[in-house]
Design a protein around this motif. Structure first.
Motif, PDB file in Angstrom:
ATOM      1  N   THR A   1     161.764  57.823  53.769  1.00  0.00           N
ATOM      2  CA  THR A   1     161.780  57.347  55.148  1.00  0.00           C
ATOM      3  C   THR A   1     160.392  57.200  55.770  1.00  0.00           C
ATOM      4  O   THR A   1     160.277  56.671  56.876  1.00  0.00           O
ATOM      5  N   THR A   2     159.353  57.648  55.079  1.00  0.00           N
ATOM      6  CA  THR A   2     158.011  57.617  55.664  1.00  0.00           C
ATOM      7  C   THR A   2     157.019  56.919  54.746  1.00  0.00           C
ATOM      8  O   THR A   2     157.129  56.986  53.513  1.00  0.00           O
ATOM      9  N   VAL A   3     156.029  56.261  55.355  1.00  0.00           N
ATOM     10  CA  VAL A   3     154.990  55.575  54.594  1.00  0.00           C
ATOM     11  C   VAL A   3     154.099  56.569  53.863  1.00  0.00           C
ATOM     12  O   VAL A   3     153.754  56.365  52.692  1.00  0.00           O
ATOM     13  N   ASP A   4     153.690  57.615  54.541  1.00  0.00           N
ATOM     14  CA  ASP A   4     152.794  58.603  53.930  1.00  0.00           C
ATOM     15  C   ASP A   4     153.431  59.181  52.673  1.00  0.00           C
ATOM     16  O   ASP A   4     154.567  59.649  52.680  1.00  0.00           O
ATOM     17  N   GLY A   5     152.702  59.093  51.553  1.00  0.00           N
ATOM     18  CA  GLY A   5     153.185  59.602  50.286  1.00  0.00           C
ATOM     19  C   GLY A   5     154.016  58.627  49.484  1.00  0.00           C
ATOM     20  O   GLY A   5     154.450  58.956  48.380  1.00  0.00           O
ATOM     21  N   SER A   6     154.230  57.439  50.015  1.00  0.00           N
ATOM     22  CA  SER A   6     155.109  56.483  49.340  1.00  0.00           C
ATOM     23  C   SER A   6     154.399  55.763  48.198  1.00  0.00           C
ATOM     24  O   SER A   6     153.171  55.685  48.140  1.00  0.00           O
ATOM     25  N   SER A   7     155.195  55.211  47.295  1.00  0.00           N
ATOM     26  CA  SER A   7     154.727  54.389  46.195  1.00  0.00           C
ATOM     27  C   SER A   7     155.311  52.996  46.403  1.00  0.00           C
ATOM     28  O   SER A   7     156.534  52.821  46.413  1.00  0.00           O
ATOM     29  N   ILE A   8     154.438  51.997  46.592  1.00  0.00           N
ATOM     30  CA  ILE A   8     154.915  50.673  46.946  1.00  0.00           C
ATOM     31  C   ILE A   8     154.253  49.598  46.093  1.00  0.00           C
ATOM     32  O   ILE A   8     153.303  49.861  45.354  1.00  0.00           O
ATOM     33  N   SER A   9     154.779  48.399  46.230  1.00  0.00           N
ATOM     34  CA  SER A   9     154.185  47.220  45.630  1.00  0.00           C
ATOM     35  C   SER A   9     153.925  46.215  46.746  1.00  0.00           C
ATOM     36  O   SER A   9     154.663  46.174  47.738  1.00  0.00           O
TER      37      SER A   9
ATOM     38  N   ARG B   1     150.426  55.156  46.493  1.00  0.00           N
ATOM     39  CA  ARG B   1     150.154  54.296  45.339  1.00  0.00           C
ATOM     40  C   ARG B   1     150.545  52.864  45.666  1.00  0.00           C
ATOM     41  O   ARG B   1     151.579  52.611  46.276  1.00  0.00           O
ATOM     42  N   VAL B   2     149.682  51.896  45.220  1.00  0.00           N
ATOM     43  CA  VAL B   2     149.947  50.470  45.418  1.00  0.00           C
ATOM     44  C   VAL B   2     149.907  49.760  44.071  1.00  0.00           C
ATOM     45  O   VAL B   2     148.986  49.961  43.277  1.00  0.00           O
ATOM     46  N   ARG B   3     150.892  48.900  43.851  1.00  0.00           N
ATOM     47  CA  ARG B   3     150.906  48.038  42.669  1.00  0.00           C
ATOM     48  C   ARG B   3     150.932  46.584  43.127  1.00  0.00           C
ATOM     49  O   ARG B   3     151.522  46.270  44.165  1.00  0.00           O
ATOM     50  N   VAL B   4     150.341  45.707  42.351  1.00  0.00           N
ATOM     51  CA  VAL B   4     150.412  44.264  42.588  1.00  0.00           C
ATOM     52  C   VAL B   4     150.904  43.647  41.291  1.00  0.00           C
ATOM     53  O   VAL B   4     150.136  43.462  40.341  1.00  0.00           O
ATOM     54  N   LEU B   5     152.195  43.330  41.227  1.00  0.00           N
ATOM     55  CA  LEU B   5     152.824  42.858  39.997  1.00  0.00           C
ATOM     56  C   LEU B   5     153.031  41.348  39.974  1.00  0.00           C
ATOM     57  O   LEU B   5     153.322  40.775  38.931  1.00  0.00           O
TER      58      LEU B   5
ATOM     59  N   SER C   1     162.739  52.856  41.520  1.00  0.00           N
ATOM     60  CA  SER C   1     161.498  52.985  40.754  1.00  0.00           C
ATOM     61  C   SER C   1     160.264  52.977  41.647  1.00  0.00           C
ATOM     62  O   SER C   1     159.195  53.423  41.230  1.00  0.00           O
ATOM     63  N   MET C   2     160.388  52.443  42.849  1.00  0.00           N
ATOM     64  CA  MET C   2     159.337  52.505  43.860  1.00  0.00           C
ATOM     65  C   MET C   2     160.014  52.509  45.218  1.00  0.00           C
ATOM     66  O   MET C   2     161.204  52.214  45.346  1.00  0.00           O
ATOM     67  N   ASP C   3     159.243  52.857  46.229  1.00  0.00           N
ATOM     68  CA  ASP C   3     159.829  53.040  47.556  1.00  0.00           C
ATOM     69  C   ASP C   3     159.965  51.742  48.345  1.00  0.00           C
ATOM     70  O   ASP C   3     160.878  51.614  49.171  1.00  0.00           O
ATOM     71  N   ALA C   4     159.073  50.795  48.119  1.00  0.00           N
ATOM     72  CA  ALA C   4     159.116  49.562  48.911  1.00  0.00           C
ATOM     73  C   ALA C   4     158.284  48.470  48.257  1.00  0.00           C
ATOM     74  O   ALA C   4     157.389  48.746  47.447  1.00  0.00           O
ATOM     75  N   PHE C   5     158.577  47.250  48.667  1.00  0.00           N
ATOM     76  CA  PHE C   5     157.748  46.088  48.371  1.00  0.00           C
ATOM     77  C   PHE C   5     157.439  45.404  49.695  1.00  0.00           C
ATOM     78  O   PHE C   5     158.314  45.288  50.556  1.00  0.00           O
TER      79      PHE C   5
END
Length: 270
Positions: A155-163, A184-188, A202-206
């Protein structure tokens, strides 16, 4: 440059998929495999036309979409696709399809590209399918039905893993605001696959942090799959995500594990 030697597998599709959607996915995989066998990377990436959405069409896009158009023509349902635009067969059913999402990856052999499609009946999305072309792995969901996929529930941005989409000239500041808050940020470079990964946890958001890159076919599958998995899809600027054959319309999509996370990301990305 050399050809891509690794074969494209037959998609592993569950039962119950609307037959023209399933056949379109299989046709995409076969056509992509044939294209890799015939053309070297540089020719797959060659721009051969301008699509109905106004963006360049790579050869790999054209070859895969042509195979899908044949399936749709035989099924006599409508098609909305980025290269062909709207093909009207007078049906109440329209398949909104991204034949080759991540085409730059696909052309070069980076194994991050997918087929994605959604079934719209009288303008309402009823089911969606995403197929990771290099693995054959598939995500299918029907509106208002339980799925085996669940988001992380964050529910929160802090600590999230996103793309995220790569930063563009009109979104660099927003991109950095979001990136500075997450873990963490990914660019796929394949929105449809990335949103499927959000749906399965597998990740919190895109996020597209405000570049207005997305067309309806970039988000259509996610509009079914994310809610069925407990998540949400929305536009950074609050514009409604809706069926429209006008491919000049653009959105900045967010696919997130929860509404709370989506709203926080939208606030940062504005």
């Amino acid at each position: 440059m050399s050809k891509i030697s690794w074969p494209v597998p037959v998609p592993s599709l569950p039962e119950g998929i609307y037959p023209p959607l399933a056949e379109a996915a299989r046709a995409a995989a076969v056509a992509y495999g044939a294209a890799r066998a015939e053309y070297p990377r540089v020719e797959l990436a060659e721009e051969v036309a301008t699509g109905a959405d106004g963006t360049p069409t790579m050869r790999v896009d054209a070859l895969v979409e042509a195979a899908i158009v044949d399936v749709i023509d035989a099924a006599k349902v409508n098609l909305l696709s980025e290269e062909a635009g709207f093909i009207d067969h007078g049906s109440a059913v329209t398949l909104v399809i991204d034949p080759m999402d991540g085409s730059a990856n696909a052309a070069m052999g980076v194994p991050l590209s997918c087929f994605a499609g959604a079934v719209f009946r009288d303008g309402v999305a009823t089911e969606a399918l995403t197929v990771w072309l290099d693995t054959g792995r598939a995500w299918w969901a029907a509106a208002e039905q339980a799925t085996p996929y669940r988001t992380t529930g964050r529910t929160t941005v802090d600590g999230s893993s996103i793309s995220m989409l790569r930063p563009k000239d009109n979104s660099r500041d927003a991109w950095l605001r979001v990136a500075s808050r997450v873990d963490r940020v990914r660019v796929l470079a394949t929105t449809c696959l990335e949103t499927a990964l959000v749906a399965e946890g597998s990740m919190d958001a895109f996020v597209d942090p405000g570049s207005d890159t997305h067309r309806i076919m970039d988000l259509a599958a996610a509009m079914v799959t994310l809610p069925a998995a407990g998540g949400v899809v929305l536009d950074v600027r609050g514009r409604p995500l809706e069926f429209d054959i006008d491919l000049s319309r653009r959105w900045s999509g967010i696919a997130a594990a929860t509404r709370e996370l989506a709203d926080e990301l939208a606030e940062l990305a504005c």
